[in-house]
Design an enzyme around this catalytic site. Structure first.
Site, mmCIF file in Angstrom:
data_model
loop_
_atom_site.group_PDB
_atom_site.id
_atom_site.type_symbol
_atom_site.label_atom_id
_atom_site.label_comp_id
_atom_site.label_asym_id
_atom_site.label_seq_id
_atom_site.Cartn_x
_atom_site.Cartn_y
_atom_site.Cartn_z
ATOM 1 N N CYS A 94 0.208 3.009 8.721
ATOM 2 C CA CYS A 94 1.079 2.005 8.386
ATOM 3 C C CYS A 94 0.545 0.497 8.216
ATOM 4 O O CYS A 94 0.198 -0.001 9.472
ATOM 5 C CB CYS A 94 2.295 1.945 9.347
ATOM 6 N N CYS A 138 7.068 -3.733 16.210
ATOM 7 C CA CYS A 138 6.719 -2.647 16.958
ATOM 8 C C CYS A 138 5.019 -2.803 17.378
ATOM 9 O O CYS A 138 4.557 -3.299 16.606
ATOM 10 C CB CYS A 138 6.572 -1.404 16.267
ATOM 11 N N GLU A 153 0.899 -1.154 -0.051
ATOM 12 C CA GLU A 153 -0.196 -0.138 0.045
ATOM 13 C C GLU A 153 0.962 1.332 -0.056
ATOM 14 O O GLU A 153 2.169 1.205 0.512
ATOM 15 C CB GLU A 153 -1.004 0.159 1.400
ATOM 16 N N SER A 180 11.918 6.969 14.651
ATOM 17 C CA SER A 180 10.832 6.737 15.492
ATOM 18 C C SER A 180 11.414 6.364 16.833
ATOM 19 O O SER A 180 11.675 5.362 16.922
ATOM 20 C CB SER A 180 10.032 5.475 14.763
ATOM 21 N N LEU A 181 11.142 7.400 17.497
ATOM 22 C CA LEU A 181 11.567 7.424 18.848
ATOM 23 C C LEU A 181 10.545 6.803 19.780
ATOM 24 O O LEU A 181 10.742 5.758 20.447
ATOM 25 C CB LEU A 181 12.328 8.734 19.405
ATOM 26 N N HIS A 182 9.386 7.629 20.056
ATOM 27 C CA HIS A 182 8.202 7.194 20.506
ATOM 28 C C HIS A 182 8.376 6.757 22.109
ATOM 29 O O HIS A 182 7.223 6.469 22.790
ATOM 30 C CB HIS A 182 7.614 5.892 19.942
ATOM 31 N N SER A 190 12.200 7.234 7.182
ATOM 32 C CA SER A 190 11.945 7.072 8.450
ATOM 33 C C SER A 190 12.555 5.591 8.967
ATOM 34 O O SER A 190 12.202 4.682 8.322
ATOM 35 C CB SER A 190 10.273 7.062 8.784
ATOM 36 N N CYS A 228 2.086 -1.124 15.569
ATOM 37 C CA CYS A 228 2.021 -1.066 14.224
ATOM 38 C C CYS A 228 1.249 -2.321 13.447
ATOM 39 O O CYS A 228 1.793 -3.261 13.788
ATOM 40 C CB CYS A 228 3.389 -0.776 13.812
ATOM 41 N N CYS A 253 6.918 -6.642 7.714
ATOM 42 C CA CYS A 253 7.999 -6.005 8.405
ATOM 43 C C CYS A 253 8.305 -6.939 9.762
ATOM 44 O O CYS A 253 7.540 -7.580 10.327
ATOM 45 C CB CYS A 253 7.564 -4.611 9.111
ATOM 46 N N GLY A 293 7.055 -1.424 6.495
ATOM 47 C CA GLY A 293 8.532 -1.977 6.254
ATOM 48 C C GLY A 293 9.804 -1.214 6.858
ATOM 49 O O GLY A 293 9.301 0.245 7.159
ATOM 50 N N GLU A 294 10.741 -1.599 7.032
ATOM 51 C CA GLU A 294 11.881 -0.618 7.814
ATOM 52 C C GLU A 294 12.919 -0.516 6.472
ATOM 53 O O GLU A 294 13.761 -1.538 6.204
ATOM 54 C CB GLU A 294 12.325 -1.645 8.801
ATOM 55 N N ASN A 304 -2.524 6.179 15.999
ATOM 56 C CA ASN A 304 -3.745 5.959 15.215
ATOM 57 C C ASN A 304 -3.962 4.213 15.878
ATOM 58 O O ASN A 304 -3.244 3.252 15.731
ATOM 59 C CB ASN A 304 -3.103 5.494 13.692
HETATM 60 N N1 SAH Z 1 9.910 1.060 9.830
HETATM 61 C C1 SAH Z 1 10.154 2.530 9.822
HETATM 62 C C2 SAH Z 1 9.114 3.364 8.658
HETATM 63 C C3 SAH Z 1 7.597 2.895 8.701
HETATM 64 S S1 SAH Z 1 6.633 3.345 10.145
HETATM 65 C C4 SAH Z 1 9.889 3.253 11.149
HETATM 66 O O1 SAH Z 1 9.883 2.561 12.051
HETATM 67 O O2 SAH Z 1 10.102 4.533 11.195
HETATM 68 C C5 SAH Z 1 6.331 5.087 9.918
HETATM 69 C C6 SAH Z 1 5.884 5.900 10.987
HETATM 70 O O3 SAH Z 1 4.579 5.425 11.604
HETATM 71 C C7 SAH Z 1 6.752 5.450 12.366
HETATM 72 O O4 SAH Z 1 7.310 6.577 13.033
HETATM 73 C C8 SAH Z 1 5.826 4.299 12.986
HETATM 74 O O5 SAH Z 1 6.458 4.082 14.493
HETATM 75 C C9 SAH Z 1 4.718 5.061 12.873
HETATM 76 N N2 SAH Z 1 3.454 4.384 13.088
HETATM 77 C C10 SAH Z 1 3.229 2.992 13.062
HETATM 78 N N3 SAH Z 1 2.086 2.357 13.324
HETATM 79 C C11 SAH Z 1 1.421 3.639 13.970
HETATM 80 C C12 SAH Z 1 0.250 3.826 14.623
HETATM 81 N N4 SAH Z 1 -0.741 3.042 14.660
HETATM 82 N N5 SAH Z 1 -0.049 5.018 14.786
HETATM 83 C C13 SAH Z 1 0.832 6.144 14.850
HETATM 84 N N6 SAH Z 1 1.961 6.010 14.129
HETATM 85 C C14 SAH Z 1 2.344 4.721 13.836
#
Ligand code: SAH
Length: 343
Positions: free
Chosen positions: A331, A114, A90, A212-214, A189, A117, A110, A157-158, A288
């Site tokens: 994602c 996480c 997608e 993606s620190l979070h 990212s 995700c 992926c 994907g990463e 999300n």
């Molecule tokens: N693998 C890479 C790129 C793909 S994800 C990464 O981890 O950065 C793109 C971004 O969307 C990342 O910051 C990821 O953590 C975030 N993401 C994934 N699922 C999400 C969700 N349900 N709500 C908000 N952000 C999300």
């Protein structure tokens, strides 16, 4: 048969030479593809024999769209693409005042795991080739009938787990013979694969790196991101400093806010402390919510408070606009719901 989109101009020139054709034919073929002529036999400045040779060796790997969802506001469009081997991926196209942007997938599934995700739920199927990543943009642009001027590698994907193909993709997107999108209009990212961030830094590209620190500390980060067991935030931030040192580019930190998990005042203060003095910018994302997870989104009030603390501490911060909520645009959600329907 090879996907011709997997080659760069140099490689296609080489192929022409090896197959008794003039090198300049390569540029002609590529020009046709960007003019949306996706069958060799319609490339009217090529001879019949050239066309036959091309047809024997290559296919033009533009993916087929099997479903498209548009948000009510019509500013977000999500495509589900069918690849030649039957897999689906997608992409999301977003219309902004400053131009059109696309979020592409770099892998099918992926393996990063996480918790918030949807892309990672079924694990990884395989890497996408550079041409498969590129094909998403060529097709989406043709559907949109407008130029796409920004690319974010934030789909499923990463990207740094598919390093070589992603790099080739970036070069092809950037090429004046291709989409001609400037490196500064490309954002990659990553969940934070430290050695790969350093490898990327050494290439000295001008792309934007998003991390993606979070979480503000390892303890919290490890609860949702398995990669945090491999690298500490300290190591990650050192790699970021290395990237900044090499490229002089400002880094974006993505921080998805989860109710009661990483969104408190203390979390905001701690995040400010670890990022203080760094050439960076924080992008707060209201998480999300996905079906497979119990993580809940923080209230807008909490998100704004979090932002105010960061700003008070001198950290540049923005809140990501939620654009595709009504069409499952987080994602991997679309592919996921498609696979579930099929089952
Ligand atoms: N693998 C890479 C790129 C793909 S994800 C990464 O981890 O950065 C793109 C971004 O969307 C990342 O910051 C990821 O953590 C975030 N993401 C994934 N699922 C999400 C969700 N349900 N709500 C908000 N952000 C999300």
């Amino acid at each position: 048969m090879k996907n011709i989109l997997d080659l760069d101009l140099q490689e296609l020139k080489q192929w022409m030479k090896e197959n008794g054709e003039k090198e300049f034919r390569a540029k002609q073929v590529i020009d046709w593809i960007y003019k949306e002529v996706w069958s060799f036999s319609e490339m009217s400045n090529l001879s019949k024999t050239t066309i036959e040779k091309l047809e024997k060796s290559f296919y033009i790997g533009i993916p087929e769209i099997i479903e498209t969802y548009s948000s009510k506001r019509e500013d977000t469009r999500k495509h589900l693409f069918l690849l030649k081997d039957g897999n689906v991926i997608e992409s999301v196209v977003m219309k902004y005042k400053h131009g059109n942007s696309i979020c592409v997938s770099t892998q099918i599934g992926c393996k990063m795991g996480c918790k918030f995700c949807a892309s990672t739920i079924g694990g990884i199927v395989r890497n996408l080739t550079s041409g498969e990543i590129l094909g998403q943009i060529i097709k989406a642009q043709s559907e949109l009938k407008e130029r796409i001027s920004n690319v974010v590698l934030m789909g499923s994907g990463e990207p740094l787990d598919n390093f070589e193909n992603v790099l080739k993709f970036i070069c092809n997107v950037n090429s004046e013979h291709g989409l001609n999108i400037g490196q500064r209009h490309i954002t990659l990212s990553t969940c934070g694969i430290v050695p790969k961030i350093k490898m990327l830094a050494d290439l000295n590209l001008q792309i934007t790196l998003a991390i993606s620190l979070h979480a503000p500390n390892d303890e919290i980060r490890r609860q949702t991101m398995p990669i945090a067991n491999a690298y500490t935030i300290k190591e990650l931030l050192e790699a970021c400093e290395y990237y900044i040192g090499k490229t002089n580019r400002r880094i974006t930190f993505e921080y998805a806010l989860v109710k009661g998990f990483n969104d408190t005042k203390e979390n905001a203060e701690e995040l400010s402390r670890i990022l203080k003095g760094m050439l960076c910018h924080v992008n707060l994302i209201p998480i999300n919510e996905i079906n497979e997870s119990t993580l809940k989104k923080s209230n807008m009030e909490e998100i704004n408070k979090f932002k105010d603390i960061l700003i008070k501490n001198g950290i540049e911060t923005t809140i990501r606009r939620e654009m595709g909520l009504d069409i499952n645009a987080a994602c991997g959600q679309l592919r996921r719901s498609y696979l579930e329907k099929k089952e």
